[in-house]
Design a protein around this motif. Sequence first.
Motif, PDB file in Angstrom:
ATOM      1  N   ARG A  84       0.836  -1.202   0.000  1.00  0.00           N
ATOM      2  CA  ARG A  84       0.000   0.000   0.000  1.00  0.00           C
ATOM      3  C   ARG A  84       0.872   1.255   0.000  1.00  0.00           C
ATOM      4  O   ARG A  84       0.575   2.241  -0.682  1.00  0.00           O
ATOM      5  CB  ARG A  84      -0.925  -0.017   1.229  1.00  0.00           C
ATOM      6  N   GLN A  85       1.957   1.225   0.775  1.00  0.00           N
ATOM      7  CA  GLN A  85       2.850   2.374   0.813  1.00  0.00           C
ATOM      8  C   GLN A  85       3.527   2.587  -0.537  1.00  0.00           C
ATOM      9  O   GLN A  85       3.715   3.730  -0.986  1.00  0.00           O
ATOM     10  CB  GLN A  85       3.911   2.156   1.897  1.00  0.00           C
ATOM     11  N   LEU A  86       3.873   1.491  -1.222  1.00  0.00           N
ATOM     12  CA  LEU A  86       4.463   1.585  -2.544  1.00  0.00           C
ATOM     13  C   LEU A  86       3.467   2.188  -3.535  1.00  0.00           C
ATOM     14  O   LEU A  86       3.837   3.063  -4.345  1.00  0.00           O
ATOM     15  CB  LEU A  86       4.918   0.207  -3.011  1.00  0.00           C
ATOM     16  N   ASP A  87       2.228   1.711  -3.467  1.00  0.00           N
ATOM     17  CA  ASP A  87       1.210   2.276  -4.361  1.00  0.00           C
ATOM     18  C   ASP A  87       1.014   3.763  -4.102  1.00  0.00           C
ATOM     19  O   ASP A  87       0.878   4.568  -5.045  1.00  0.00           O
ATOM     20  CB  ASP A  87      -0.116   1.534  -4.173  1.00  0.00           C
ATOM     21  N   GLN A  88       1.001   4.132  -2.834  1.00  0.00           N
ATOM     22  CA  GLN A  88       0.827   5.538  -2.486  1.00  0.00           C
ATOM     23  C   GLN A  88       2.014   6.375  -2.983  1.00  0.00           C
ATOM     24  O   GLN A  88       1.836   7.495  -3.478  1.00  0.00           O
ATOM     25  CB  GLN A  88       0.666   5.700  -0.975  1.00  0.00           C
ATOM     26  N   ALA A  89       3.233   5.823  -2.848  1.00  0.00           N
ATOM     27  CA  ALA A  89       4.414   6.554  -3.318  1.00  0.00           C
ATOM     28  C   ALA A  89       4.359   6.751  -4.827  1.00  0.00           C
ATOM     29  O   ALA A  89       4.737   7.816  -5.349  1.00  0.00           O
ATOM     30  CB  ALA A  89       5.676   5.797  -2.922  1.00  0.00           C
ATOM     31  N   ASN A  90       3.907   5.721  -5.542  1.00  0.00           N
ATOM     32  CA  ASN A  90       3.775   5.855  -6.992  1.00  0.00           C
ATOM     33  C   ASN A  90       2.738   6.920  -7.353  1.00  0.00           C
ATOM     34  O   ASN A  90       2.936   7.707  -8.297  1.00  0.00           O
ATOM     35  CB  ASN A  90       3.402   4.512  -7.624  1.00  0.00           C
ATOM     36  N   GLU A  91       1.616   6.926  -6.627  1.00  0.00           N
ATOM     37  CA  GLU A  91       0.587   7.928  -6.883  1.00  0.00           C
ATOM     38  C   GLU A  91       1.116   9.343  -6.650  1.00  0.00           C
ATOM     39  O   GLU A  91       0.896  10.260  -7.454  1.00  0.00           O
ATOM     40  CB  GLU A  91      -0.630   7.668  -5.989  1.00  0.00           C
ATOM     41  N   ARG A  92       1.855   9.515  -5.558  1.00  0.00           N
ATOM     42  CA  ARG A  92       2.389  10.838  -5.246  1.00  0.00           C
ATOM     43  C   ARG A  92       3.452  11.241  -6.268  1.00  0.00           C
ATOM     44  O   ARG A  92       3.569  12.422  -6.634  1.00  0.00           O
ATOM     45  CB  ARG A  92       2.983  10.836  -3.832  1.00  0.00           C
ATOM     46  N   PHE A  93       4.222  10.286  -6.737  1.00  0.00           N
ATOM     47  CA  PHE A  93       5.234  10.604  -7.749  1.00  0.00           C
ATOM     48  C   PHE A  93       4.586  11.006  -9.063  1.00  0.00           C
ATOM     49  O   PHE A  93       5.042  11.941  -9.746  1.00  0.00           O
ATOM     50  CB  PHE A  93       6.150   9.398  -7.939  1.00  0.00           C
ATOM     51  N   ASP A  94       3.480  10.296  -9.406  1.00  0.00           N
ATOM     52  CA  ASP A  94       2.804  10.598 -10.670  1.00  0.00           C
ATOM     53  C   ASP A  94       2.232  12.010 -10.697  1.00  0.00           C
ATOM     54  O   ASP A  94       2.170  12.651 -11.755  1.00  0.00           O
ATOM     55  CB  ASP A  94       1.688   9.583 -10.919  1.00  0.00           C
ATOM     56  N   VAL A  95       1.804  12.514  -9.535  1.00  0.00           N
ATOM     57  CA  VAL A  95       1.214  13.867  -9.491  1.00  0.00           C
ATOM     58  C   VAL A  95       2.241  14.907  -9.063  1.00  0.00           C
ATOM     59  O   VAL A  95       1.890  16.077  -8.841  1.00  0.00           O
ATOM     60  CB  VAL A  95      -0.004  13.895  -8.551  1.00  0.00           C
ATOM     61  N   GLY A  96       3.509  14.481  -8.920  1.00  0.00           N
ATOM     62  CA  GLY A  96       4.554  15.421  -8.604  1.00  0.00           C
ATOM     63  C   GLY A  96       4.677  15.820  -7.158  1.00  0.00           C
ATOM     64  O   GLY A  96       5.354  16.809  -6.840  1.00  0.00           O
ATOM     65  N   LEU A  97       4.086  15.050  -6.214  1.00  0.00           N
ATOM     66  CA  LEU A  97       4.176  15.383  -4.792  1.00  0.00           C
ATOM     67  C   LEU A  97       5.399  14.778  -4.118  1.00  0.00           C
ATOM     68  O   LEU A  97       5.698  15.108  -2.959  1.00  0.00           O
ATOM     69  CB  LEU A  97       2.906  14.918  -4.071  1.00  0.00           C
ATOM     70  N   SER A  98       6.095  13.859  -4.795  1.00  0.00           N
ATOM     71  CA  SER A  98       7.307  13.262  -4.232  1.00  0.00           C
ATOM     72  C   SER A  98       8.258  12.926  -5.358  1.00  0.00           C
ATOM     73  O   SER A  98       7.860  12.902  -6.536  1.00  0.00           O
ATOM     74  CB  SER A  98       6.969  12.011  -3.425  1.00  0.00           C
ATOM     75  N   ASP A  99       9.503  12.618  -4.990  1.00  0.00           N
ATOM     76  CA  ASP A  99      10.475  12.278  -6.022  1.00  0.00           C
ATOM     77  C   ASP A  99      10.630  10.772  -6.135  1.00  0.00           C
ATOM     78  O   ASP A  99      10.005   9.996  -5.401  1.00  0.00           O
ATOM     79  CB  ASP A  99      11.819  12.961  -5.734  1.00  0.00           C
ATOM     80  N   LYS A 100      11.507  10.362  -7.058  1.00  0.00           N
ATOM     81  CA  LYS A 100      11.694   8.945  -7.329  1.00  0.00           C
ATOM     82  C   LYS A 100      12.300   8.220  -6.135  1.00  0.00           C
ATOM     83  O   LYS A 100      12.090   7.007  -5.960  1.00  0.00           O
ATOM     84  CB  LYS A 100      12.622   8.789  -8.546  1.00  0.00           C
ATOM     85  N   THR A 101      12.999   8.939  -5.279  1.00  0.00           N
ATOM     86  CA  THR A 101      13.620   8.304  -4.117  1.00  0.00           C
ATOM     87  C   THR A 101      12.575   7.657  -3.220  1.00  0.00           C
ATOM     88  O   THR A 101      12.779   6.554  -2.695  1.00  0.00           O
ATOM     89  CB  THR A 101      14.426   9.340  -3.318  1.00  0.00           C
ATOM     90  N   ASP A 102      11.444   8.329  -3.028  1.00  0.00           N
ATOM     91  CA  ASP A 102      10.384   7.749  -2.204  1.00  0.00           C
ATOM     92  C   ASP A 102       9.879   6.438  -2.788  1.00  0.00           C
ATOM     93  O   ASP A 102       9.609   5.474  -2.064  1.00  0.00           O
ATOM     94  CB  ASP A 102       9.223   8.742  -2.083  1.00  0.00           C
ATOM     95  N   VAL A 103       9.758   6.408  -4.115  1.00  0.00           N
ATOM     96  CA  VAL A 103       9.294   5.177  -4.762  1.00  0.00           C
ATOM     97  C   VAL A 103      10.302   4.056  -4.563  1.00  0.00           C
ATOM     98  O   VAL A 103       9.939   2.911  -4.256  1.00  0.00           O
ATOM     99  CB  VAL A 103       9.052   5.425  -6.265  1.00  0.00           C
ATOM    100  N   LEU A 104      11.578   4.368  -4.709  1.00  0.00           N
ATOM    101  CA  LEU A 104      12.615   3.342  -4.543  1.00  0.00           C
ATOM    102  C   LEU A 104      12.685   2.840  -3.102  1.00  0.00           C
ATOM    103  O   LEU A 104      12.871   1.641  -2.855  1.00  0.00           O
ATOM    104  CB  LEU A 104      13.966   3.907  -4.976  1.00  0.00           C
ATOM    105  N   GLU A 105      12.558   3.760  -2.152  1.00  0.00           N
ATOM    106  CA  GLU A 105      12.550   3.350  -0.745  1.00  0.00           C
ATOM    107  C   GLU A 105      11.365   2.441  -0.453  1.00  0.00           C
ATOM    108  O   GLU A 105      11.491   1.423   0.233  1.00  0.00           O
ATOM    109  CB  GLU A 105      12.502   4.585   0.151  1.00  0.00           C
ATOM    110  N   ALA A 106      10.199   2.805  -0.975  1.00  0.00           N
ATOM    111  CA  ALA A 106       9.000   1.988  -0.753  1.00  0.00           C
ATOM    112  C   ALA A 106       9.138   0.635  -1.431  1.00  0.00           C
ATOM    113  O   ALA A 106       8.707  -0.393  -0.893  1.00  0.00           O
ATOM    114  CB  ALA A 106       7.764   2.717  -1.263  1.00  0.00           C
TER     115      ALA A 106
END
Length: 482
Positions: free
Chosen positions: A168-190
Amino acid sequence: MLRRLSLALAVAAASNGLAWADTAPLTAKTDLVSVYQEAVRNNADLAAARADYEATKEIVPQARSGLLPQINGGANLTDTRTDVETSVGDPSLSRSGTVYQATLSQPIFRADRWFQLKAAKEVDEQAALQLSATEQNLILQSAQTYFAVLRAQDTLASTKAEEAAFKRQLDQANERFDVGLSDKTDVLEAQAGYDTARANRILAQRAVDDAFQALTTLTNRDYNALEGIKHSLPVLAPSPNDAKAWVDTAAQQNLNLLASNHAVDAAEETLRQRKAGHAPTLDAVAQYQKGDNDALGFTNSDANPGVRYNGDVEQRSIGLQLNIPIYSGGLISSQAREAYARLNQSEQQRESLRRQVVQNTRDLHRAVNTDVETVSARKQSIISNQSALEATEVGYQVGTRNIVDVLDAQRQLYSSVRNYNDARYDYILDNLRLKQVAGTLSPADLEALARYLKPDYNPDRDFLPPDLTAASEAQIRNTRAQ
């Protein structure tokens, strides 16, 4: 509206949102007492111990036989040819005959055999207690193997929930990255957190399979599911909560310690037996013989010209046979020295066992008391970590925390869940171990535990205390009120 991740949501995701989750209800569940009964019927180690006792106890009639009458029968057939050189030639004399005989011997004074019988009785008592100890150990072994399965299942359930949370955290990180609310690092960490959780879940599944295999080895039966333990199981200090009282009970009832007492007694009697090898022996002997006169020595000869023996001869005798050992090459003295050393060995082994029993009793008494506090502390740790996770998620949503903080909080939460369940099972098993070392463990203890088993136990749902969410929400409200 902020989304809050609770354990309840994680469990629901673990049960419904992942393709690998098995949501089919468990059927044909087995309880603890049934597993123990199957172990009693089918356990190979117990069967071997019983066979060993059946063999060992025969030492008593074998030793007793040395004090009972001995009757022997036999026959002797001889054919003798004698060549005699005389002045008139070399005539040959041929004689043959058959003798039947029976001998009765009754020991009258055999000190060594009497002490041997007493030693055998002590060995028999020792073997009986050792068998009882093996049977008692099977009670604990059944519980250990049973709860090892439940522990592994709860660990698997928590790792499944943890994987779902990280997914769920990974999905959320991807969603936030897609809308520009986070960077790729968050996705990789998740992604890294999810991959680790997935690997842990695979290992946990293997641990469940291994635990069920151990149960099959114990009982020679396959099991599909077991009844789980309720969270309402009372977690209480040992009664009485006095280490000395438990040590005193162990000194009187520990089966292995009682067996060691008989081992020392057997060694003492064996020493007396070896020393009695210097004592004289007295037997009553009766003998009956019937046979050809030549074979029995009644021959026609010139020495008795007026007496002729023809046909069979019967001979009867009865008397006392006294034997006084004088010198046997030092054998008896050597055997006595060996027996004395064995006695010393058995005494030292008993003392070592006594000290170990005292240590184990005190250690287990402390362990149970520690387990009582640990279970409570671990449960509170879950509540605190759940509240911390929710607070960290809120901070992540508003930008005061990063995703690493959230992932760490999730790891802490599920680690506390596993620690709580480990503490529960440690408490149960330490209680049983304490009773075993004290010599009081019985099948009734398993029956008492079986009253707190849950027939519809589902690890994916029941690995958590049912009041956890309410307790966590109450803690959050209290924190905000302060």
